[in-house]
Design a protein around this motif. Structure first.
Motif, PDB file in Angstrom:
ATOM      1  N   LEU A  20       0.834  -1.201   0.000  1.00  0.00           N
ATOM      2  CA  LEU A  20       0.000   0.000   0.000  1.00  0.00           C
ATOM      3  C   LEU A  20       0.867   1.248   0.000  1.00  0.00           C
ATOM      4  N   PHE A  21       1.906   1.276   0.843  1.00  0.00           N
ATOM      5  CA  PHE A  21       2.803   2.425   0.882  1.00  0.00           C
ATOM      6  C   PHE A  21       3.412   2.695  -0.487  1.00  0.00           C
ATOM      7  N   CYS A  22       3.958   1.659  -1.115  1.00  0.00           N
ATOM      8  CA  CYS A  22       4.603   1.838  -2.421  1.00  0.00           C
ATOM      9  C   CYS A  22       3.596   2.209  -3.502  1.00  0.00           C
ATOM     10  N   SER A  23       2.389   1.669  -3.433  1.00  0.00           N
ATOM     11  CA  SER A  23       1.360   1.991  -4.420  1.00  0.00           C
ATOM     12  C   SER A  23       0.963   3.459  -4.334  1.00  0.00           C
ATOM     13  N   ILE A  24       0.792   3.961  -3.110  1.00  0.00           N
ATOM     14  CA  ILE A  24       0.456   5.372  -2.924  1.00  0.00           C
ATOM     15  C   ILE A  24       1.583   6.251  -3.452  1.00  0.00           C
ATOM     16  N   ALA A  25       2.832   5.901  -3.092  1.00  0.00           N
ATOM     17  CA  ALA A  25       3.978   6.693  -3.524  1.00  0.00           C
ATOM     18  C   ALA A  25       4.139   6.653  -5.041  1.00  0.00           C
ATOM     19  N   ALA A  26       4.018   5.469  -5.638  1.00  0.00           N
ATOM     20  CA  ALA A  26       4.188   5.341  -7.093  1.00  0.00           C
ATOM     21  C   ALA A  26       3.121   6.124  -7.835  1.00  0.00           C
ATOM     22  N   SER A  27       1.887   6.072  -7.353  1.00  0.00           N
ATOM     23  CA  SER A  27       0.799   6.790  -8.012  1.00  0.00           C
ATOM     24  C   SER A  27       1.034   8.297  -7.974  1.00  0.00           C
ATOM     25  N   GLY A  28       1.432   8.808  -6.817  1.00  0.00           N
ATOM     26  CA  GLY A  28       1.679  10.247  -6.700  1.00  0.00           C
ATOM     27  C   GLY A  28       2.815  10.702  -7.574  1.00  0.00           C
ATOM     28  N   GLU A  29       3.898   9.925  -7.628  1.00  0.00           N
ATOM     29  CA  GLU A  29       5.040  10.305  -8.460  1.00  0.00           C
ATOM     30  C   GLU A  29       4.678  10.252  -9.948  1.00  0.00           C
ATOM     31  N   SER A  30       3.945   9.224 -10.349  1.00  0.00           N
ATOM     32  CA  SER A  30       3.547   9.118 -11.754  1.00  0.00           C
ATOM     33  C   SER A  30       2.629  10.269 -12.158  1.00  0.00           C
ATOM     34  N   GLN A  31       1.737  10.657 -11.240  1.00  0.00           N
ATOM     35  CA  GLN A  31       0.857  11.793 -11.510  1.00  0.00           C
ATOM     36  C   GLN A  31       1.681  13.058 -11.679  1.00  0.00           C
ATOM     37  N   GLY A  32       2.677  13.245 -10.821  1.00  0.00           N
ATOM     38  CA  GLY A  32       3.550  14.403 -10.948  1.00  0.00           C
ATOM     39  C   GLY A  32       4.320  14.395 -12.260  1.00  0.00           C
ATOM     40  N   GLY A  33       4.723  13.220 -12.697  1.00  0.00           N
ATOM     41  CA  GLY A  33       5.412  13.121 -13.982  1.00  0.00           C
ATOM     42  C   GLY A  33       4.528  13.573 -15.129  1.00  0.00           C
ATOM     43  N   ASP A  87      -5.020  10.142  -1.629  1.00  0.00           N
ATOM     44  CA  ASP A  87      -4.519  10.686  -2.895  1.00  0.00           C
ATOM     45  C   ASP A  87      -4.178  12.167  -2.723  1.00  0.00           C
ATOM     46  N   TYR A  88      -2.952  12.424  -2.301  1.00  0.00           N
ATOM     47  CA  TYR A  88      -2.462  13.766  -1.985  1.00  0.00           C
ATOM     48  C   TYR A  88      -2.634  14.721  -3.170  1.00  0.00           C
ATOM     49  N   THR A  89      -2.249  14.291  -4.366  1.00  0.00           N
ATOM     50  CA  THR A  89      -2.311  15.153  -5.546  1.00  0.00           C
ATOM     51  C   THR A  89      -3.744  15.536  -5.875  1.00  0.00           C
ATOM     52  N   MET A  90      -4.641  14.560  -5.862  1.00  0.00           N
ATOM     53  CA  MET A  90      -6.037  14.823  -6.178  1.00  0.00           C
ATOM     54  C   MET A  90      -6.668  15.765  -5.154  1.00  0.00           C
ATOM     55  N   LEU A  91      -6.358  15.559  -3.880  1.00  0.00           N
ATOM     56  CA  LEU A  91      -6.944  16.388  -2.830  1.00  0.00           C
ATOM     57  C   LEU A  91      -6.436  17.827  -2.908  1.00  0.00           C
ATOM     58  N   LEU A  92      -5.171  18.011  -3.272  1.00  0.00           N
ATOM     59  CA  LEU A  92      -4.660  19.366  -3.469  1.00  0.00           C
ATOM     60  C   LEU A  92      -5.377  20.052  -4.626  1.00  0.00           C
ATOM     61  N   GLU A  93      -5.573  19.313  -5.718  1.00  0.00           N
ATOM     62  CA  GLU A  93      -6.257  19.911  -6.868  1.00  0.00           C
ATOM     63  C   GLU A  93      -7.678  20.330  -6.495  1.00  0.00           C
ATOM     64  N   ARG A  94      -8.357  19.499  -5.706  1.00  0.00           N
ATOM     65  CA  ARG A  94      -9.721  19.840  -5.295  1.00  0.00           C
ATOM     66  C   ARG A  94      -9.770  21.136  -4.500  1.00  0.00           C
ATOM     67  N   ARG A  95      -8.666  21.457  -3.824  1.00  0.00           N
ATOM     68  CA  ARG A  95      -8.594  22.702  -3.065  1.00  0.00           C
ATOM     69  C   ARG A  95      -8.121  23.872  -3.926  1.00  0.00           C
ATOM     70  N   GLY A  96      -7.970  23.635  -5.212  1.00  0.00           N
ATOM     71  CA  GLY A  96      -7.574  24.699  -6.119  1.00  0.00           C
ATOM     72  C   GLY A  96      -6.103  25.044  -6.077  1.00  0.00           C
ATOM     73  N   ILE A  97      -5.275  24.119  -5.589  1.00  0.00           N
ATOM     74  CA  ILE A  97      -3.849  24.368  -5.478  1.00  0.00           C
ATOM     75  C   ILE A  97      -3.134  23.762  -6.682  1.00  0.00           C
ATOM     76  N   GLY A  98      -2.273  24.558  -7.297  1.00  0.00           N
ATOM     77  CA  GLY A  98      -1.597  24.108  -8.505  1.00  0.00           C
ATOM     78  C   GLY A  98      -2.456  24.353  -9.734  1.00  0.00           C
ATOM     79  N   LEU A  99      -2.072  23.748 -10.843  1.00  0.00           N
ATOM     80  CA  LEU A  99      -2.797  23.924 -12.100  1.00  0.00           C
ATOM     81  C   LEU A  99      -3.819  22.803 -12.265  1.00  0.00           C
ATOM     82  N   ALA A 100      -5.038  23.173 -12.569  1.00  0.00           N
ATOM     83  CA  ALA A 100      -6.113  22.192 -12.724  1.00  0.00           C
ATOM     84  C   ALA A 100      -5.805  21.240 -13.872  1.00  0.00           C
ATOM     85  N   HIS A 101      -6.152  19.984 -13.686  1.00  0.00           N
ATOM     86  CA  HIS A 101      -5.907  18.995 -14.731  1.00  0.00           C
ATOM     87  C   HIS A 101      -6.697  19.312 -15.996  1.00  0.00           C
TER      88      HIS A 101
END
Length: 261
Positions: A20-33, A87-101
């Motif tokens: 679970l730890f690695c899956s969460i980390a891999a997903s976030g990094e891939s999203q950032g990529g 899902d750290y990346t998704m939750l940040l986007e929902r708060r309007g932080i960063g550039l919207a997908h």
């Protein structure tokens, strides 16, 4: 006594929690990529010189995603779906932080303000990533299974943070200082709240897998809430200060390949 080292040791010693730890980390990094690749493709016409560095930033994050997947594969594990509340990346986007997908999926060039928002958001999130990797290097840098990967990612995160500092300082000298400081503050205050919520969610999932007692779960949650209170009162300042880094032009060259795990 509960310690960060002890908790992480529990997580990596159990295959299900490690997966679970690695899956969460891999997903976030891939999203950032993906995000960085789209920003590089759409970067404002007057800021095209930044595109190679943004591309390198994204390539590093893709590499980190592959590293976490490789760590799972080495144990014979497959990734699991990432729980939405982690899902750290998704939750940040929902708060309007960063550039919207939605904006990144379009084919319209970004504005200079968009690029500044990206850099300010990255400065905040890369601070979090760098702090976490520093902690892991301290406690697990010599770990036979994880050490090599941790050192690689730690070095990359230090480069990413240095790049954000240097580019934002350059843009501040060009007259964008007020926008940068406002965006940094908004991003930091939103990030610490999202980080608290994600940390609580991750601990709930890990506690279920590892069978943590109610007192232990309560103590961990109290610690996370206590950290949030400190960050909300004062700790967020470390995420918005800008200073010229020792590593100059940190993303100006070719990235290092993923280590053989």
């Amino acid at each position: 006594m509960l310690t960060a080292k002890g908790l992480f040791q529990e997580i990596i010693d159990n295959d299900e929690s490690f997966r679970l730890f690695c899956s969460i980390a891999a997903s976030g990094e891939s999203q950032g990529g993906w995000e960085n690749a789209r920003i590089a493709a759409l970067v404002a016409p007057g800021m095209r010189a930044l595109a190679p560095k943004i591309t390198r930033h994204g390539a590093d994050e893709d590499k980190h995603g592959r590293i976490f997947n490789a760590l799972m594969k080495k144990r014979g594990l497959e990734p699991v779906p990432v729980p939405p509340d982690t899902d750290y990346t998704m939750l940040l986007e929902r708060r309007g932080i960063g550039l919207a997908h939605e904006k990144l999926r379009a084919d319209r060039p970004l504005t200079e303000e968009d690029v500044i928002v990206y850099l300010a958001h990255s400065r905040v999130t890369e601070q979090r990533a760098a702090d976490q990797m520093d902690m892991l290097v301290t406690h697990f840098g010599d770990h036979p299974e994880l050490g090599k990967a941790i050192h690689m990612i730690d070095n990359d995160e230090a480069n990413h943070l240095a790049y954000c500092h240097e580019e934002l300082l350059g843009l501040a000298r060009q007259g964008h200082g007020r926008l940068i400081q406002r965006t940094l503050r908004e991003s930091a205050l939103a990030e610490i709240r999202v980080y608290r919520d994600v940390s609580l969610a991750v601990m709930r999932h890990m506690g279920r897998i590892l069978g943590w007692s109610k007192p232990k779960a309560f103590a961990l949650a109290a610690g996370i809430h206590g950290m949030y209170v400190w960050e909300r009162a004062a700790g967020w300042h470390r995420m918005v200060d800008l200073k010229m880094p020792d590593r100059r032009n940190a993303l100006g060259g070719a990235g290092a390949p993923a280590p053989a795990l």
